[in-house]
Design a protein around this motif. Structure first.
Motif, mmCIF file in Angstrom:
data_model
loop_
_atom_site.group_PDB
_atom_site.id
_atom_site.type_symbol
_atom_site.label_atom_id
_atom_site.label_comp_id
_atom_site.label_asym_id
_atom_site.label_seq_id
_atom_site.Cartn_x
_atom_site.Cartn_y
_atom_site.Cartn_z
ATOM 1 N N GLY A 1 -7.722 -5.410 -6.361
ATOM 2 C CA GLY A 1 -6.667 -4.335 -7.228
ATOM 3 C C GLY A 1 -7.332 -2.398 -6.834
ATOM 4 N N SER A 2 -8.133 -2.349 -6.777
ATOM 5 C CA SER A 2 -8.908 -0.913 -5.858
ATOM 6 C C SER A 2 -7.584 -0.548 -4.794
ATOM 7 N N ARG B 1 -5.143 2.720 -4.840
ATOM 8 C CA ARG B 1 -5.646 3.602 -3.342
ATOM 9 C C ARG B 1 -4.027 4.056 -3.118
ATOM 10 N N MET B 2 -3.359 2.592 -2.611
ATOM 11 C CA MET B 2 -1.879 3.318 -1.867
ATOM 12 C C MET B 2 -1.074 3.510 -3.575
ATOM 13 N N ILE B 3 -1.081 3.717 -4.247
ATOM 14 C CA ILE B 3 -0.139 4.540 -5.329
ATOM 15 C C ILE B 3 -1.405 5.675 -5.770
ATOM 16 N N ALA B 4 -2.155 6.235 -4.839
ATOM 17 C CA ALA B 4 -3.355 7.632 -4.947
ATOM 18 C C ALA B 4 -2.549 8.198 -3.812
ATOM 19 N N CYS B 5 -2.184 7.066 -2.625
ATOM 20 C CA CYS B 5 -1.951 7.813 -1.536
ATOM 21 C C CYS B 5 -0.674 8.585 -1.386
ATOM 22 N N ARG C 1 -6.682 3.547 -11.680
ATOM 23 C CA ARG C 1 -7.020 2.164 -12.057
ATOM 24 C C ARG C 1 -7.777 1.209 -13.338
ATOM 25 N N ASN C 2 -7.967 2.948 -13.591
ATOM 26 C CA ASN C 2 -8.990 2.924 -15.435
ATOM 27 C C ASN C 2 -7.992 3.714 -16.606
ATOM 28 N N CYS C 3 -6.848 4.034 -16.324
ATOM 29 C CA CYS C 3 -6.044 4.926 -17.078
ATOM 30 C C CYS C 3 -4.697 4.639 -17.168
ATOM 31 N N TYR D 1 3.277 -0.196 -15.380
ATOM 32 C CA TYR D 1 3.435 1.055 -14.628
ATOM 33 C C TYR D 1 2.407 0.844 -12.863
ATOM 34 N N GLN D 2 1.775 0.250 -12.969
ATOM 35 C CA GLN D 2 1.046 0.084 -11.432
ATOM 36 C C GLN D 2 2.199 -0.992 -10.679
ATOM 37 N N VAL D 3 2.307 -1.808 -11.268
ATOM 38 C CA VAL D 3 3.126 -2.711 -10.722
ATOM 39 C C VAL D 3 4.513 -2.082 -10.159
#
Length: 162
Positions: free
Chosen positions: A85-86, A90-94, A114-116, A121-123
């Motif tokens: 999960g982290s 991290r990939m999205i943050a990159c 990760r928290n908000c 949306y992440q997927v």
């Protein structure tokens, strides 16, 4: 391939070349006395080479292909989220933190995702951005470099030389 699909692919290629990125919603906030919620959106852009390498390294460190993930049952999905999960955040943050600010903002943006941010949306962001990544844009550049290589012998010259 039908006309609409071809146009969609061409539009995505143009956006990728222009580095417009992909806009995704991160969080919706409800404000009193307002009908619609306020959406916090961010644009995922194609990172520079260092970001691409870090993105690819993180993706490959998970050791799972898309076909394997499609075959996961609920227990496998939970195990994958617990272990990776982290790395997904991290990939999205990159993709969000592009350029020289990447090292400074990567940990807090990853934490925020990760928290908000909702998991859907992440997927969607990870799936959409992985589809834009790859070596396809480099194929035509490499082909052009092969053709214009000044060190390559020309076919019109005689075998004896000039």
């Amino acid at each position: 391939m039908d006309e609409a699909t071809a146009r969609a692919i061409q539009r995505e290629a143009a956006d990728a070349l222009l580095n417009r990125g992909v806009s995704i919603p991160l969080k919706e906030f409800r404000i009193p006395f307002r009908k619609r919620p306020v959406k916090l959106r961010v644009t995922l852009k194609r990172p520079y080479m260092s970001g691409l390498i870090e993105f690819a390294r993180t993706y490959l460190s998970m050791g799972v292909t898309a076909e394997q993930m499609a075959a996961f049952d609920k227990e496998d999905q939970m195990r994958f989220i617990a272990h990776h999960g982290s790395k997904i955040s991290r990939m999205i943050a990159c993709a969000i933190c592009v350029g020289s600010v990447k090292r400074l903002f990567l940990p807090p943006v990853s934490w925020f995702i990760r928290n908000c941010v909702e998991i859907r949306y992440q997927v969607a962001a990870a799936h959409r951005f992985v589809s834009l990544m790859g070596t396809d844009p480099f194929i035509s550049i490499i082909r052009l470099a092969e053709r214009t290589n000044p060190m390559k012998p020309r076919l019109s010259r005689q075998p004896k030389g000039s």
